[in-house]
Design a protein around this motif. Structure first.
Motif, short mmCIF file in Angstrom:
data_model
loop_
_atom_site.label_atom_id
_atom_site.label_comp_id
_atom_site.label_asym_id
_atom_site.label_seq_id
_atom_site.Cartn_x
_atom_site.Cartn_y
_atom_site.Cartn_z
N CYS A 140 0.83 -1.21 0.00
CA CYS A 140 0.00 0.00 0.00
C CYS A 140 0.87 1.25 0.00
O CYS A 140 2.06 1.20 0.27
N VAL A 141 0.21 2.38 -0.27
CA VAL A 141 0.88 3.66 -0.11
C VAL A 141 -0.10 4.59 0.60
O VAL A 141 -1.30 4.58 0.31
N CYS A 142 0.41 5.33 1.57
CA CYS A 142 -0.43 6.31 2.25
C CYS A 142 0.33 7.62 2.40
O CYS A 142 1.55 7.65 2.32
N ALA A 143 -0.45 8.69 2.58
CA ALA A 143 0.14 10.02 2.63
C ALA A 143 -0.57 10.88 3.65
O ALA A 143 -1.78 10.76 3.86
N TYR A 144 0.22 11.76 4.25
CA TYR A 144 -0.30 12.82 5.11
C TYR A 144 -0.01 14.14 4.40
O TYR A 144 1.14 14.45 4.08
N ASN A 204 -0.09 7.54 -10.04
CA ASN A 204 1.04 6.70 -9.65
C ASN A 204 0.69 5.84 -8.44
O ASN A 204 1.01 4.65 -8.40
N CYS A 205 0.06 6.43 -7.46
CA CYS A 205 -0.35 5.69 -6.26
C CYS A 205 -1.32 4.58 -6.62
O CYS A 205 -1.23 3.45 -6.13
N TRP A 206 -2.26 4.90 -7.48
CA TRP A 206 -3.30 3.96 -7.88
C TRP A 206 -2.74 2.79 -8.69
O TRP A 206 -3.17 1.65 -8.52
N ASN A 207 -1.79 3.08 -9.57
CA ASN A 207 -1.31 2.06 -10.50
C ASN A 207 -0.80 0.80 -9.81
O ASN A 207 -0.99 -0.30 -10.32
N GLY A 208 -0.19 0.91 -8.68
CA GLY A 208 0.29 -0.28 -7.98
C GLY A 208 -0.57 -0.70 -6.81
O GLY A 208 -0.27 -1.70 -6.15
N ASN A 209 -1.63 0.05 -6.55
CA ASN A 209 -2.43 -0.18 -5.33
C ASN A 209 -3.90 0.10 -5.58
O ASN A 209 -4.48 0.99 -4.98
N SER A 210 -4.50 -0.67 -6.47
CA SER A 210 -5.87 -0.37 -6.91
C SER A 210 -6.92 -1.28 -6.27
O SER A 210 -8.00 -1.45 -6.82
N ALA A 263 9.83 7.69 10.81
CA ALA A 263 11.18 7.65 10.25
C ALA A 263 11.34 6.56 9.19
O ALA A 263 12.29 6.59 8.41
N LYS A 264 10.41 5.63 9.12
CA LYS A 264 10.48 4.55 8.13
C LYS A 264 9.83 4.96 6.81
O LYS A 264 9.95 4.25 5.82
N GLY A 265 9.13 6.08 6.80
CA GLY A 265 8.58 6.63 5.57
C GLY A 265 9.47 7.75 5.09
O GLY A 265 10.67 7.78 5.40
N MET A 266 8.90 8.70 4.35
CA MET A 266 9.73 9.79 3.84
C MET A 266 8.91 11.07 3.68
O MET A 266 7.72 11.03 3.40
N TRP A 279 5.06 10.48 3.04
CA TRP A 279 4.65 9.29 2.28
C TRP A 279 5.16 8.05 2.99
O TRP A 279 6.28 8.02 3.50
N SER A 280 4.37 6.98 2.96
CA SER A 280 4.78 5.73 3.59
C SER A 280 5.88 5.02 2.80
O SER A 280 6.64 4.24 3.36
N ASN A 281 5.97 5.29 1.51
CA ASN A 281 6.99 4.67 0.66
C ASN A 281 7.04 5.44 -0.67
O ASN A 281 6.35 6.44 -0.84
#
Length: 184
Positions: free
Chosen positions: A2-6, A21-27, A167-170, A177-179
Motif C-alpha cells: 500500500c501507499v499512504c500520505a499525510y 502513480n499511487c493507484w497504479n500499484g495499489n488499486s 522515520a520509516k517513511g519519507m 509518504w509511507s513509501n
C-alpha cells in the motif's frame, strides 16, 4: 505494498499524476479522510481512479484550508477487496481514523477481513483517543508491536495527526509518504 500520505492543512493540491502513480500499484481500494466541524469525514471505498480523483478534488478544494488530509491506496494482502477492508478505519466512535501501510504479522481468524481490520478490532478499539494520539508513550509501544516495516497514520476529529514509524517513511517537501509508491 500500500501507499499512504499525510498532506498538511493548506498544502497545494496533489497533481493527477501523483494520484495515478499511487493507484497504479495499489488499486484494491482507496480512501481518504479529513476533519470538519469536529468530526472525521471518511470517503471510501473507491475502486475506480476517476471516482477517487473527482471526490478528492472536490473535498480538497473545500476543506484543505481547514484540515489536513490522509490518503490510502490499498494493495490487498489479507481479506477481500471491499468497503470494510478499505482504509481509513474508524476508532473511538469515529473520533480517530487510521490508515496502515505494510503487512502485520498476524493472521485474521476470518478469511474475509484484513490484517489491519483485525488489529484495529483486537488491539486498538479499546484505547482512548488521548492514548492513540499520544506521540510519546503509546506511539513507541505501537512501533515495537507493529515492527519496522509497518506504518500508521492516525488523525483525530480535531485534525491532529500522529505518524507511527514516521522515520520509516519519507518526507517530500511538506507531504509524508509511507513509501515511494507515489513516484513514477
Amino acid at each position: 505494498m500500500c501507499v499512504c500520505a499525510y498532506i498538511p492543512q493548506g498544502h497545494a493540491p496533489l497533481e493527477d499524476e501523483i494520484l495515478r502513480n499511487c493507484w497504479n500499484g495499489n488499486s484494491d481500494g482507496a480512501g481518504y479522510c479529513f476533519a470538519a466541524d469536529g468530526k472525521i469525514e471518511i470517503r471510501k471505498p473507491f475502486f475506480r481512479l476517476k471516482d477517487l480523483v473527482k471526490s478528492f478534488k472536490a473535498d480538497y478544494g473545500r476543506f484543505s484550508g481547514q484540515s489536513p488530509f490522509v490518503l490510502h491506496f490499498r494493495y490487498a494482502t489479507h481479506g477481500k477487496k471491499n468497503k470494510i477492508n478499505t482504509h481509513p478505519h474508524l476508532l473511538q466512535n469515529g473520533q480517530v481514523a487510521l490508515v496502515h501501510n505494510g503487512v502485520l504479522s498476524i493472521d485474521p481468524p476470518h478469511a474475509g477481513i484484513s490484517d489491519t481490520v483485525y488489529f484495529c478490532e483486537t488491539v486498538l478499539t479499546h484505547r482512548p483517543k488521548e492514548q492513540l494520539m499520544d506521540d510519546s508513550g503509546f506511539k513507541s509501544i505501537l512501533e515495537t508491536i507493529i515492527g519496522d516495516y509497518n506504518k500508521f497514520i492516525l488523525m483525530d476529529n480535531e485534525g491532529n495527526v500522529s505518524i507511527v514509524n514516521e522515520a520509516k517513511g519519507m518526507w517530500d517537501g511538506e507531504i509524508w509518504w509511507s513509501n515511494k509508491g507515489y513516484l513514477p
